[in-house]
Design a protein around this motif. Sequence first.
Motif, short mmCIF file in Angstrom:
data_model
loop_
_atom_site.label_atom_id
_atom_site.label_comp_id
_atom_site.label_asym_id
_atom_site.label_seq_id
_atom_site.Cartn_x
_atom_site.Cartn_y
_atom_site.Cartn_z
N LEU A 91 0.82 -1.22 0.00
CA LEU A 91 0.00 0.00 0.00
C LEU A 91 0.85 1.26 0.00
O LEU A 91 0.48 2.27 -0.60
N MET A 92 1.99 1.21 0.68
CA MET A 92 2.83 2.39 0.80
C MET A 92 3.50 2.78 -0.52
O MET A 92 3.80 3.95 -0.73
N CYS A 97 -3.36 1.69 -5.40
CA CYS A 97 -4.10 1.22 -4.23
C CYS A 97 -4.44 2.39 -3.31
O CYS A 97 -3.61 3.25 -3.05
N HIS A 98 -5.68 2.38 -2.83
CA HIS A 98 -6.14 3.41 -1.90
C HIS A 98 -7.06 2.74 -0.88
O HIS A 98 -8.25 2.55 -1.12
N ILE A 101 -10.84 3.82 0.58
CA ILE A 101 -12.04 3.60 -0.23
C ILE A 101 -12.04 2.20 -0.85
O ILE A 101 -12.81 1.92 -1.76
N ALA A 102 -11.16 1.31 -0.33
CA ALA A 102 -11.08 -0.09 -0.77
C ALA A 102 -10.85 -0.20 -2.27
O ALA A 102 -11.47 -1.00 -2.95
N ARG A 103 -9.93 0.60 -2.77
CA ARG A 103 -9.56 0.51 -4.19
C ARG A 103 -8.15 -0.08 -4.24
O ARG A 103 -7.22 0.49 -3.69
N TYR A 104 -8.01 -1.23 -4.89
CA TYR A 104 -6.73 -1.93 -4.95
C TYR A 104 -6.42 -2.37 -6.37
O TYR A 104 -7.32 -2.66 -7.16
N CYS A 105 -5.11 -2.46 -6.63
CA CYS A 105 -4.69 -3.10 -7.88
C CYS A 105 -4.82 -4.60 -7.68
O CYS A 105 -5.19 -5.07 -6.61
N GLY A 108 -2.56 -5.76 -4.88
CA GLY A 108 -3.06 -5.23 -3.62
C GLY A 108 -4.29 -5.99 -3.14
O GLY A 108 -4.43 -6.26 -1.95
N GLU A 109 -5.17 -6.35 -4.06
CA GLU A 109 -6.37 -7.11 -3.72
C GLU A 109 -5.99 -8.50 -3.20
O GLU A 109 -6.55 -8.98 -2.20
N GLU A 110 -5.03 -9.14 -3.84
CA GLU A 110 -4.58 -10.46 -3.39
C GLU A 110 -3.94 -10.38 -1.99
O GLU A 110 -4.20 -11.23 -1.14
#
Length: 124
Positions: A91-92, A97-98, A101-105, A108-110
């Motif tokens: 995330l850093m 990824c944010h 607001i639960a927005r991930y690549c 990031g989602e995995e």
Amino acid sequence: MAALEYLRRAGLAVELEGKRLRVTPAERITAEHRQYLNDHRAELLAELEAANDPQIGLVPQQHDEPQHVIRTAATASPEWRQSRNLYIGHLMICRACHAPIARYCVTGEELRQRYDNTPMESTP
């Protein structure tokens, strides 16, 4: 322990020094408190001696009661800490990824799913 409780509610701490009572803070002691101390000296001494005696007032522990466990990163399993560190580290550095607001690549989602599904407790 009614006599001690009265003084504690008045904001005073009472300690036993030998056979003397030490009451602090001195600036909070009023004439009424001094009279109370004189009137209840024997009761206060008995309460303080009982509180300091390791043989009096001991309550046996109930071993059948569940213990309250606090789970923190310090007590977590190594697997959980690793999944947390990978997720937060990603995330850093990831601009896509944010978390608020639960927005991930995809990565990031995995990592988030792995972090969510890894138990904090070590499995025996």
